[in-house]
Design an enzyme around this catalytic site. Structure first.
Site, mmCIF file in Angstrom:
data_model
loop_
_atom_site.group_PDB
_atom_site.id
_atom_site.type_symbol
_atom_site.label_atom_id
_atom_site.label_comp_id
_atom_site.label_asym_id
_atom_site.label_seq_id
_atom_site.Cartn_x
_atom_site.Cartn_y
_atom_site.Cartn_z
ATOM 1 N N GLN A 176 -7.072 -9.906 -7.918
ATOM 2 C CA GLN A 176 -7.863 -8.795 -8.438
ATOM 3 C C GLN A 176 -8.725 -9.180 -9.634
ATOM 4 O O GLN A 176 -9.476 -8.347 -10.147
ATOM 5 C CB GLN A 176 -6.952 -7.627 -8.824
ATOM 6 C CG GLN A 176 -6.288 -6.938 -7.649
ATOM 7 C CD GLN A 176 -7.252 -6.138 -6.787
ATOM 8 O OE1 GLN A 176 -8.434 -5.998 -7.099
ATOM 9 N NE2 GLN A 176 -6.760 -5.611 -5.678
ATOM 10 N N HIS A 198 -11.555 -11.178 0.742
ATOM 11 C CA HIS A 198 -12.085 -9.832 1.012
ATOM 12 C C HIS A 198 -12.093 -8.939 -0.223
ATOM 13 O O HIS A 198 -12.621 -7.821 -0.178
ATOM 14 C CB HIS A 198 -11.309 -9.168 2.155
ATOM 15 C CG HIS A 198 -9.918 -8.748 1.831
ATOM 16 N ND1 HIS A 198 -9.558 -7.435 1.683
ATOM 17 C CD2 HIS A 198 -8.784 -9.463 1.638
ATOM 18 C CE1 HIS A 198 -8.268 -7.347 1.419
ATOM 19 N NE2 HIS A 198 -7.772 -8.575 1.380
ATOM 20 N N CYS A 321 -0.807 -2.406 0.000
ATOM 21 C CA CYS A 321 0.297 -3.308 0.354
ATOM 22 C C CYS A 321 1.623 -2.915 -0.276
ATOM 23 O O CYS A 321 2.663 -3.420 0.117
ATOM 24 C CB CYS A 321 -0.038 -4.740 -0.086
ATOM 25 S SG CYS A 321 -1.471 -5.449 0.731
#
Length: 387
Positions: A176, A198, A321
């Site tokens: 991140q 991604h 997730c």
């Protein structure tokens, strides 16, 4: 007008990255380990991508291993480093991505000892508690750089100092933070780190793991031929080419993107002023991380998310997730929120491509939901969704 506010979950692929993917798929389709010309051509492209990514990160290209993404990278790093160490002890935190938590639990089941360092109220690692947990047999400390739910940035430099005192390795999930905040100051502090394509407008199914070449470790699966044996299976050459293209662009435009994200976050919070008394910002809202975590008093986050989706807006109640069975990320209780507060959590994540019009749109959406809730509350004692 963009109605997508879940960029921390995944991003649409950048046009330049997509072009690189298509070109590599058409022209560099050979298996990189094949000895014929098509294989050699693909291997040359793969080597170029490895060198390019290493240069962007300021690391030795021999330590770059391409993977399927952040989850696999975290697993490979933790398994490899723990088994390479002379001790039996791992330290991580409740703030980590589920791939780190799950890997830690697997290692614990395999006989390793795992300690969980607590967080402070602001969502950062309690460094003094980390030092208290360190032991002579501590092999590895796993602490993410940027939290995927509330956007806090961990004090990697201070954590490195603690690791150095005890001779432990430091791994960081940088999924991140790469392409969103400056990494030059923290990379020298890390023995290994994970990246994902991604999250920076590259394709899904591609990522990278860096492990310092000075660390000698055994791969998870023996006798592999790809990626120096560290990661078994034919490499995703088109995905790697597109990932590298997206990475180069994100670093090249980093300062411009950071400025834009900070402005969007300020505008968002300012525009919320009419319902600001109902909103609690969780974590850090002033940095360039494109994430804002909010608790909205009186609302269930899942209901707000579904109502927004009904109006055409997409955001989440936390990392896709790791939202648990109770419906909220574990970091929320780790930073001191009670379960009712945690259930009211929503996460919005932004893009440098968004505009002021996009911000006003999502704010109006939230205000409409608040107004509808007020009407509903006046008609029934307690809405069914809130039971």
């Amino acid at each position: 007008m963009s109605s997508y506010f879940d960029y921390a979950a995944t991003c649409p692929i950048d046009e330049e990255a997509l072009e690189a993917y298509v070109k590599a798929s058409r022209e560099f389709y050979g298996n990189t380990r094949s000895l014929h010309d098509s294989g050699t051509k693909a291997e040359v492209l793969l080597s170029h991508c490895r060198k390019t990514l290493a240069n962007l990160l300021g690391v030795n290209k021999e330590g770059i291993y391409f993977t399927s993404g952040g989850t696999e990278s975290n697993l490979l790093a933790m398994e490899g480093l723990m088994k390479a160490g002379k001790g039996n002890h791992l330290i991580t935190s409740a703030a980590e991505h589920s791939s780190v938590k799950n890997s830690a639990e697997k290692l614990e089941a395999d006989g390793y000892e795992v300690s969980w360092v607590p967080l402070t109220k602001d969502g950062t690692i309690d460094v003094s508690e980390l030092e208290n947990l360190m032991r002579e047999d501590t092999v590895l400390v796993c602490i993410q750089h940027v939290n995927s739910d509330i956007g806090t940035i961990q004090p990697i430099g201070r954590i490195r100092e603690v690791c150095d005192k005890w001779g432990a390795w430091l791994h960081s999930d940088c999924v991140q933070s790469f392409g969103k905040v400056e990494l030059n100051s923290i990379i020298p502090c890390l023995d290994s780190f994970s990246l994902s394509s991604h999250k920076i407008y590259g394709p899904k199914g591609s990522g990278a793991l860096y492990i310092s070449p000075s660390v000698s470790f055994q791969p998870l699966l023996p006798n592999g031929t790809h990626e120096a044996g560290v990661r078994a299976g034919t490499v995703n050459t088109p995905g790697i080419a597109a990932f590298t293209t997206a990475a180069a662009k994100s670093i090249r435009e980093l300062q411009e993107r950071q400025t834009k994200i900070k402005a969007l976050k300020r505008e968002f919070l300012t525009a919320l002023k009419d319902i600001r008394s109902q909103v609690k910002v969780v974590g850090e809202s002033g940095n360039s991380v494109p994430i804002i975590g909010l608790c909205i008093h009186g609302f269930e986050g899942q209901w707000v998310m579904l109502e927004a989706n009904r109006r055409g807006y997409a955001f989440s109640t936390g990392s896709a997730c790791q939202v648990g069975s109770e419906g909220f990320p574990s970091i929320l209780t780790a930073v001191g929120l009670n379960k009712e507060e945690a259930k009211s959590f929503i996460r919005l994540s932004f893009s440098h491509d968004q505009t002021s019009e996009d911000i006003q749109g999502i704010v109006e959406c939230l205000k409409e939901i608040a107004a509808e809730y007020a009407v509903l509350s006046s008609q029934v004692e307690k809405p069914a969704f809130y039971k």
